[in-house]
Enzyme design. Structure first.
Site, short mmCIF file in Angstrom:
data_model
loop_
_atom_site.label_atom_id
_atom_site.label_comp_id
_atom_site.label_asym_id
_atom_site.label_seq_id
_atom_site.Cartn_x
_atom_site.Cartn_y
_atom_site.Cartn_z
N ARG A 119 42.28 78.38 39.91
CA ARG A 119 41.17 78.94 40.70
C ARG A 119 40.58 77.84 41.56
O ARG A 119 41.00 76.69 41.46
CB ARG A 119 40.10 79.51 39.76
CG ARG A 119 39.60 78.47 38.79
CD ARG A 119 38.50 78.97 37.87
NE ARG A 119 38.07 77.87 37.01
CZ ARG A 119 37.00 77.90 36.24
NH1 ARG A 119 36.26 78.98 36.20
NH2 ARG A 119 36.67 76.88 35.50
N CYS A 123 42.24 77.48 50.76
CA CYS A 123 41.88 76.78 51.99
C CYS A 123 40.61 77.42 52.52
O CYS A 123 40.53 78.64 52.67
CB CYS A 123 43.01 76.94 53.01
SG CYS A 123 42.51 76.41 54.65
N ASN A 157 31.91 80.45 43.22
CA ASN A 157 31.66 79.75 41.97
C ASN A 157 32.05 78.29 42.14
O ASN A 157 33.19 78.00 42.52
CB ASN A 157 32.48 80.35 40.83
CG ASN A 157 32.07 79.78 39.49
OD1 ASN A 157 31.01 80.09 38.97
ND2 ASN A 157 32.89 78.89 38.95
N GLU A 158 31.09 77.41 41.92
CA GLU A 158 31.38 75.97 41.95
C GLU A 158 32.31 75.58 43.10
O GLU A 158 33.41 75.08 42.89
CB GLU A 158 31.96 75.52 40.61
CG GLU A 158 30.99 75.69 39.47
CD GLU A 158 31.47 75.06 38.16
OE1 GLU A 158 32.68 74.88 38.00
OE2 GLU A 158 30.60 74.76 37.31
N CYS A 163 41.14 70.60 51.51
CA CYS A 163 42.48 71.11 51.86
C CYS A 163 42.99 70.33 53.07
O CYS A 163 42.23 70.08 54.01
CB CYS A 163 42.37 72.59 52.18
SG CYS A 163 43.91 73.30 52.79
N CYS A 168 43.31 73.04 58.59
CA CYS A 168 42.19 72.13 58.31
C CYS A 168 42.29 70.88 59.19
O CYS A 168 41.28 70.36 59.66
CB CYS A 168 42.16 71.75 56.84
SG CYS A 168 41.60 73.13 55.78
N GLU A 315 24.66 77.74 34.21
CA GLU A 315 25.61 77.75 33.10
C GLU A 315 25.32 76.59 32.16
O GLU A 315 24.88 75.52 32.60
CB GLU A 315 27.06 77.56 33.59
CG GLU A 315 27.64 78.67 34.40
CD GLU A 315 29.07 78.35 34.82
OE1 GLU A 315 29.74 77.52 34.16
OE2 GLU A 315 29.50 78.90 35.84
N LYS A 364 39.66 80.63 26.04
CA LYS A 364 39.48 81.42 24.81
C LYS A 364 38.82 80.61 23.70
O LYS A 364 38.33 81.19 22.74
CB LYS A 364 40.82 81.98 24.33
CG LYS A 364 41.87 80.95 23.94
CD LYS A 364 43.17 81.64 23.58
CE LYS A 364 44.26 80.64 23.23
NZ LYS A 364 44.65 79.78 24.38
C1 GLA Z 1 32.49 76.00 34.94
C2 GLA Z 1 32.82 77.38 35.50
C3 GLA Z 1 32.90 78.45 34.46
C4 GLA Z 1 33.57 77.94 33.22
C5 GLA Z 1 32.84 76.74 32.72
C6 GLA Z 1 33.38 76.23 31.41
O1 GLA Z 1 31.18 75.69 34.96
O2 GLA Z 1 31.93 77.77 36.50
O3 GLA Z 1 33.60 79.54 35.01
O4 GLA Z 1 34.88 77.63 33.50
O5 GLA Z 1 32.96 75.73 33.66
O6 GLA Z 1 32.70 75.08 30.97
ZN ZN Z 2 43.37 74.27 54.76
#
Ligand code: GLA
Ligand code: ZN
Length: 696
Positions: A119, A123, A157-158, A163, A168, A315, A364
């Site tokens: 994940r 790009c 997310n984060e 790239c 780019c 988180e 998991k």
């Molecule tokens: C990151 C991600 C989450 C998860 C946590 C696990 O912060 O945003 O999706 O993978 O790490 O620590």
């Molecule tokens: Zn790129």
């Protein structure tokens, strides 16, 4: 001073909720959902982040959408009064997208294109990726933007990484054209005459690579800046898509621990509120103050990104992570303690990853609120419930502010520059650890500190500490001059004021434009193996200023400076040819004072220096009293609103500790049968967290 609470007068409490994992569950999705909702209420949760990695379940094939499960999830959460941060799913793409449009796959610095997998690896320039993100985000905003449960957008997310694909590269060249105008100007600013690296055509420019150009530091710096801005541009495109439909829903992007790739101070103004994901390595260090102060500094950075506005802890884990060499469990009490640390430093929420532990695949064994056993009657579950009750008692804290009179400058472009510079210590100049060295004694005294960068306003502080400002960004020296001239105290160290924004050295002496403020000229810098300990000598002026001993030492890097005639030398080296050269100087400038520290100094020195400065500047601690260090593992932090001061007292050690209160406080976490007013000695159990209130 206080802020309007982000989402009403409460501390938000919840988790990433990824129920799409259970759509095919043997017991039926409905059953799982019902159980989850019941347990969310049991845990006093009021917020869930939904949809973070759900793209493949929402758009099963190109333009083939299925929102039925998400409809149900949002409606059911809403019925129970649980609010939602709705995520855009761009953090991970479906198979069909990567296979149909390979341009969305990221290319690494060796020019290898990734296969589908993992994940956060698309790009961010790809028009196709942007188009598909825009389509799914539009659908989400149209369908759920006005849903009563949804109170904010969790963009992607984060965001992270870079790239090096042809798209780019082309965008980078355009960015450089905008910045430099002509190729001649770029060559000049990058010092390309050296080694015959003069560019004669824009098309010759390539991003840095281990198999290509890697010695032009200004290229590297611009590439880092471009990559940060390009990712921000992607984030802004996501934001603008959802804002076009839901202009009033606030947006955030969850940030990471002292993140290297991007300049968050650049990002912050584009987001409505700051959020971050905190996974400290509790219990993996013998010294409890180390990880506590490191994490506190990170929270302070997040608070400072938007001028003190409360942030969201998006988180954390109730127990352990599963991606470190050791998946150490949080000890009993630590989840409450670490969560209240975030609140103490300005968070108006506590959230976890994730609500229900995955049954398979890569996370998991990552901690979650609901473990594989399926209920909350677990050690971690019981603590999660207890914290839920505590946070309800702390609702009135939401929106209150941390009032810091001290700031530490931790600047991301400077970090990129000083690490890449091929300078005095290529095995690591330890920029972040050095900033933490200076932060820690203030943390130990319960003195609030903001963590700012070179672009921030300095005028509200009494003391600004700027370790290793190797790169002085345009305008910074002027702001420092004005700050000191107006009465501020500025503390800087070795290897400061060396280069400008394109990594060209200042000519005429270091620290460049700040030589007159600092009252020194750093003529040379020496570097020695970390085992070498360089002793110092106490000068008479140092004794006068409060240094009692000369049992201090420097390591790693050693600035060899010449003081100006009006510069006081408080400590000097007692070693080889450095002998007599200043280690600590003090220079009056205008109404203020500038201190310079010549080496990476030992903790004893830093503690004495912090004590001296606290006294000189009358800095107060969380109890609004003159600051003295707390015992090992203990610290305190305060937030205030117009009515109350809220003091968070913490024991990060595994030992019983105590703290003496000099006035009467209300114990906000006291049970009805317990004494609410307290004074005198407070006993802290291992990993204890207490919250007191005092009317202002
Ligand atoms: C990151 C991600 C989450 C998860 C946590 C696990 O912060 O945003 O999706 O993978 O790490 O620590
Ligand atoms: Zn790129």
């Amino acid at each position: 001073m206080s802020f309007t609470p982000l989402f009403g007068q409460k501390i938000m409490y919840g988790a990433d909720y990824n129920p799409e994992q259970w759509l095919e569950h043997d017991e039926g999705f409905e059953t799982i959902l019902n159980k989850d909702l019941e347990m969310m209420q049991q845990a006093h949760c009021n917020i869930m982040s939904v949809g973070i990695f759900s793209w493949a379940q929402l758009e099963v094939n190109e333009d083939e959408f299925d929102f039925s499960w998400l409809d149900e999830v949002l409606d059911r959460l809403n019925e129970k009064g649980i609010k939602v941060f709705l995520a855009t799913p761009s953090g991970a793409r479906p198979h069909w997208l990567a296979n149909k449009y390979p341009e969305v796959l990221r290319v690494n610095e060796r020019r290898e294109r990734a296969l589908f997998g993992a994940r956060h690896n698309h790009c961010m320039t790809s028009p196709k990726y942007r188009e598909r993100v825009r389509i799914i985000n539009t659908k989400l905003a149209e369908r759920y933007g006005h849903h009563p449960a949804v109170i904010g957008w969790h963009l992607s997310n984060e965001y992270g990484g870079q790239c090096h694909c042809p798209l780019c590269q082309a965008k980078f060249r355009e960015w450089l054209k905008q910045k430099y105008g002509t190729i001649e100007n770029l060559n000049k600013q990058w010092w390309n005459t050296f080694w015959s690296h003069t560019y004669t055509d824009w098309s010759y420019i390539e991003s840095p690579s281990s198999i290509g150009e890697n010695g032009v530091h200004a290229l590297y710096l611009d590439w880092m800046r471009f990559s940060s801005e390009n990712a921000l541009d992607f984030c802004k495109a996501e934001r603008d898509t959802v804002k076009a439909i839901t202009p009033d829903l606030p947006v955030t992007a969850n940030f990471m621990e002292f993140f290297y790739d991007y300049d968050y101070f650049n990002w912050a103004p584009e987001l409505d509120f700051i959020s971050w994901d905190a996974y400290p390595q509790w219990h993996n260090f013998a010294d409890p103050d180390y990880i506590a102060s490191y994490t506190a500094m990170n929270h302070d950075l997040m608070r400072s990104l938007k001028g003190g506005q409360p942030f969201v802890l998006m988180e954390s884990t109730p127990t352990n992570t599963n991606w470190r060499p050791l998946s150490t469990l949080k000890r009993p009490g630590m989840n409450i303690l670490s969560s209240l640390q975030a609140v103490a430093h300005g968070a108006d929420s506590v959230q976890y990853f994730q609500w229900r532990k995955s049954r398979g695949s890569s996370e998991k064994f990552h901690g979650a609120i609901v473990d594989h056993v399926g209920h909350l009657n677990t050690r971690a579950g019981r603590e999660v419930i207890e914290l839920g009750k505590i946070l309800e008692k702390l609702s009135e804290v939401a929106g209150s502010a941390v009032d810091a009179k001290v700031a530490i400058v931790f600047d991301t472009p400077n970090r990129w520059a000083v690490d890449n510079a091929q300078g005095p210590r290529n095995k690591g100049v330890d920029y972040l650890p050095l900033c933490l060295d200076y932060y820690r004694p203030f943390f130990k005294r319960g003195i609030a500190v903001d963590v700012i960068d070179e672009t921030c306003d300095l005028s509200k502080y009494k003391l600004v500490i700027a370790p290793m400002t190797y790169m002085m960004r345009d305008g910074y020296a002027d702001r420092v001059k004005k700050f000191v001239a107006d009465g501020g105290t500025y503390l800087s160290t070795y290897w400061s004021g060396i280069v400008n924004e394109t990594d060209l050295c200042f000519l005429g002496g270091f620290p460049g434009e700040l030589m007159d403020v600092m009252g020194i000229w750093e003529e040379e810098i020496d570097s020695l193996d970390e085992d070498v300990i360089v002793p110092v000598r106490l000068e008479p002026l140092g004794l006068e200023r409060g240094f009692k001993s000369d049992n201090y030492y420097g390591t790693q890097l050693f600035g060899l400076v010449n003081p100006a005639p009006d510069t006081e030398v408080l400590l000097s080296y007692d070693y080889q040819f450095y002998k007599g050269k200043p280690v600590l100087t003090r220079h009056p400038y205008g109404q203020g004072v500038a201190y310079y520290v010549a080496s990476r100094m030992d903790p004893g020195f830093l503690d004495t220096l912090a004590q001296m400065l606290s006294q000189e500047l009358k800095l107060t601690n969380a109890f609004n009293e003159p600051a003295m260090p707390f015992r090992e593992g203990v610290s305190a932090m305060a937030r205030c609103n117009d009515k109350y001061r809220y003091v968070f007292l913490s024991n990060y050690s595994e030992h019983d500790q105590m703290v003496k209160l000099n006035s009467v406080y209300e114990d906000m976490l006291a049970e009805p049968e317990q004494q609410r007013h307290i004074s005198g000695i407070v006993y802290l159990k291992p990993y204890d967290a207490r919250v007191f209130r005092q009317a202002l």
